[in-house]
Design a protein around this motif. Structure first.
Motif, PDB file in Angstrom:
ATOM      1  N   ILE A  36      32.875  72.808  66.263  1.00 17.40           N
ATOM      2  CA  ILE A  36      31.584  73.105  65.640  1.00 17.40           C
ATOM      3  C   ILE A  36      31.443  72.140  64.466  1.00 17.40           C
ATOM      4  CG2 ILE A  36      30.131  74.797  64.468  1.00 17.40           C
ATOM      5  CD1 ILE A  36      31.826  76.967  65.864  1.00 17.40           C
ATOM      6  N   HIS A  38      29.228  71.328  61.462  1.00 14.75           N
ATOM      7  CA  HIS A  38      28.181  71.851  60.575  1.00 14.75           C
ATOM      8  C   HIS A  38      27.564  70.682  59.817  1.00 14.75           C
ATOM      9  CE1 HIS A  38      29.783  75.892  61.271  1.00 14.75           C
ATOM     10  NE2 HIS A  38      30.977  75.410  60.997  1.00 14.75           N
ATOM     11  N   ASP A  45      23.883  72.931  63.104  1.00  8.61           N
ATOM     12  CA  ASP A  45      25.209  72.852  63.722  1.00  8.61           C
ATOM     13  C   ASP A  45      25.127  72.179  65.094  1.00  8.61           C
ATOM     14  OD1 ASP A  45      26.114  74.268  61.554  1.00  8.61           O
ATOM     15  OD2 ASP A  45      26.396  76.149  62.640  1.00  8.61           O
ATOM     16  N   GLU A 117      36.520  72.603  63.454  1.00 11.28           N
ATOM     17  CA  GLU A 117      35.335  72.841  62.640  1.00 11.28           C
ATOM     18  C   GLU A 117      35.247  71.733  61.592  1.00 11.28           C
ATOM     19  OE1 GLU A 117      33.265  76.989  61.141  1.00 11.28           O
ATOM     20  OE2 GLU A 117      35.444  76.891  61.329  1.00 11.28           O
ATOM     21  N   TRP A 119      32.639  70.243  58.211  1.00 13.12           N
ATOM     22  CA  TRP A 119      31.503  70.341  57.291  1.00 13.12           C
ATOM     23  C   TRP A 119      31.419  69.017  56.555  1.00 13.12           C
ATOM     24  CZ3 TRP A 119      35.318  73.877  57.932  1.00 13.12           C
ATOM     25  CH2 TRP A 119      34.958  75.180  58.276  1.00 13.12           C
TER      26      TRP A 119
END
Length: 134
Positions: A36, A38, A45, A117, A119
């Motif tokens: 994922i 972000h 996303d 993940e 970010w």
């Protein structure tokens, strides 16, 4: 098994090569198939390794792409599964030939040696200003 910091360091080291050559296999091997990403803002996303590949393909495309890219990690903080970087990114916008230099931050979560993940925050306003896009 590689630590989060080691995986993060490796993906940052491979990024300029991906942009310069378009070869992504080594870097994509560090990305979990169900990652994922972000991205925030209007992008929201993105899910899966394919979306990650598309992000990199856009970064090397003629109209929106870049070259002479380098990333210097200025600070890293990590735990077993998380790694966060403050970095300085430099490069040249392919379409205009203008250079940029901006700071950003990103964080990854790693499981089984792969990024699951991600970010990221980059000073997009400063970057657009330096490239004459604003």
């Amino acid at each position: 098994m590689a630590t989060a910091s080691e995986v993060h360091r490796r993906i940052v080291a491979l990024y300029p090569e991906v942009i310069a050559t378009g070869r992504m296999d080594d870097a994509l091997a560090l990305i979990d198939p169900d990652v994922i990403d972000h991205r925030g803002g209007a992008d929201g996303d993105h899910h899966g390794r394919r979306a990650w590949r598309e992000k990199w393909e856009q970064a090397i495309s003629g109209e929106t792409g870049f070259h002479d890219v380098s990333v210097t990690v200025e600070q890293n903080v990590a735990t077993d599964e998380l790694s966060a970087n403050v970095y300085l990114s430099r490069g040249t916008h392919t379409a205009t030939g203008r250079r940029y230099e901006v700071r950003g931050m990103d964080m990854i979560r790693v499981r089984d040696g792969r990024i699951v993940e991600h970010w990221a925050i980059r000073d997009a306003v400063a970057m657009d200003h330096q490239l004459g896009l604003r």
